[in-house]
Scaffold this active site. Structure first.
Site, short mmCIF file in Angstrom:
data_model
loop_
_atom_site.label_atom_id
_atom_site.label_comp_id
_atom_site.label_asym_id
_atom_site.label_seq_id
_atom_site.Cartn_x
_atom_site.Cartn_y
_atom_site.Cartn_z
N ASP A 68 0.88 -1.16 0.00
CA ASP A 68 0.00 0.00 0.00
C ASP A 68 0.92 1.21 0.00
OD1 ASP A 68 -1.56 2.21 0.71
OD2 ASP A 68 -2.75 1.11 2.18
N VAL A 69 0.85 2.04 -1.04
CA VAL A 69 1.83 3.11 -1.18
C VAL A 69 1.69 4.19 -0.11
CG1 VAL A 69 2.18 2.75 -3.65
CG2 VAL A 69 0.43 4.39 -2.86
N ASN A 95 4.06 5.29 -9.85
CA ASN A 95 2.92 5.20 -10.77
C ASN A 95 1.58 5.04 -10.07
OD1 ASN A 95 1.43 4.27 -13.37
ND2 ASN A 95 1.30 2.51 -11.99
N TYR A 161 -8.31 15.24 -7.28
CA TYR A 161 -7.40 14.52 -8.18
C TYR A 161 -6.47 15.50 -8.89
CZ TYR A 161 -5.94 11.75 -12.24
OH TYR A 161 -5.20 11.11 -13.21
N LYS A 165 -2.29 15.97 -8.72
CA LYS A 165 -1.41 15.91 -9.87
C LYS A 165 -0.64 17.22 -10.05
CE LYS A 165 -2.56 11.72 -10.79
NZ LYS A 165 -1.59 10.62 -10.55
N VAL A 194 -5.60 6.61 -21.32
CA VAL A 194 -4.95 5.33 -21.59
C VAL A 194 -6.01 4.24 -21.36
CG1 VAL A 194 -3.11 3.75 -20.88
CG2 VAL A 194 -2.70 6.21 -20.89
N THR A 196 -7.22 1.77 -19.70
CA THR A 196 -7.07 1.10 -18.42
C THR A 196 -8.40 1.11 -17.69
OG1 THR A 196 -6.57 3.04 -17.07
CG2 THR A 196 -4.74 2.08 -18.31
#
Length: 309
Positions: A68-69, A95, A161, A165, A194, A196
């Site tokens: 878990d980052v 990432n 979000y 960023k 992308v 995903t």
């Protein structure tokens, strides 16, 4: 398929969130360039599918690290494990992230803490944990922080979000000045659409951050929104473009070409907002020194606060 040779062959890379989506695209591009990999993951099914790809291609299996980052102790342990396993670490790719949408005017503390904690805090944890190992390594080394075109383009449904960023962008652009004198490259990557499943992050919200101001997730609406991702760039192509940018030592890597109109508008609005007047000579000199110091840093000189005054 055998890995290709080249300047990155044999280099060791750690990629957070490297078993699905863009992270797996980067992992495949790196592996096909001959790099050795450590990939963090949370979902066992994604890890199994990634492992099958490496086996099918006849490539070295990565070192798998469940992480878990937002877990600082876990990230520190991951850095130790990668360095011990491979004998060094040369490339860090931060990432892992979440894509969550909602009206920022309605957002709760839990919304801020979760999204910022993963998208910005995860990058901070990766840098703090892995940079000592990169400094101990020799040869080509690189830090890659994955942001988004949201680091430049804001909108009404992705405020937190977007803030995360923008934060990754500011951190990475500044960090680059510190890393170039150490012989370590540093790139900010701002991908756009992308192909995903990044759109479904809201379905994976941790219980610890359950008190959302965005309200109950409308599954049907979110799944309909997710269909737009089918038009996105193939993750492997995006990974290859990132690898190419690293090879060119680019501080900024854009993977998608469709934003000239947006950047022209940003430039025009910014120039129009500047007061149309002469600045005092003393202030002009301060800014001249700032620009000179930045240029010197990118040419390999370590900059101290004395260089700014």
């Amino acid at each position: 398929m055998q890995a290709q040779g080249g300047e990155w062959a044999g280099r060791v890379a750690f990629i957070s969130g490297g078993v699905s989506g863009l992270g797996f695209g980067i992992a495949r591009a790196f592996a096909l360039a001959g790099m050795r990999l450590a990939l963090s993951y949370r979902n066992e099914d994604y890890r199994s599918k990634a492992a099958a790809w490496f086996a099918d291609q006849g490539l070295e299996e990565p070192l798998w690290i469940k992480l878990d980052v937002t877990d600082r102790a876990g990230f520190a342990a991951a850095a130790d494990a990668v360095e011990a396993h491979f004998g060094g670490v040369h490339v860090l790719v931060n990432n892992a992230g979440v894509s969550v949408f909602g009206n920022t005017a309605e957002a709760s503390y839990d919304d801020y803490d979760w999204i910022m904690g993963v998208n910005f805090g995860g990058v901070v944890n990766g840098i703090t944990s892995f940079l000592p190992a990169l400094r101990r390594a020799d040869g080509r080394r690189h830090v890659v922080n994955i942001a988004s075109m949201a680091a430049y383009l804001s909108g009404p449904q992705a405020g937190i979000y977007t803030a995360s960023k923008f934060a990754v962008r500011g951190l990475t652009e500044s960090l680059r000045y510190n890393l170039v004198p150490l012989g370590i490259g540093c790139s900010l990557v701002c991908p756009a659409l992308v192909a995903t499943n990044a759109w479904d992050s809201a379905f994976r919200r941790p219980e610890a951050f359950a008190d959302s101001g965005f309200g109950t997730v409308d599954r049907a609406a979110l799944e309909h929104f997710g269909k737009a991702f089918e038009a996105g760039m193939d993750p492997l192509e995006a990974g290859q473009r990132i690898l190419s940018g690293m090879g060119q030592r680019r501080g900024l890597i854009f993977t998608h070409p469709e934003f000239a109109e947006d950047f022209a508008a940003i430039y025009a609005e910014s120039m129009e907002a500047l007061p149309q007047e002469e600045a005092p000579p003393a202030r002009l000199e301060v800014e001249r020194m700032r620009r000179a110091a930045n240029k010197a840093a990118l040419e390999g000189r370590e900059i101290s606060i004395a260089d700014l005054n």
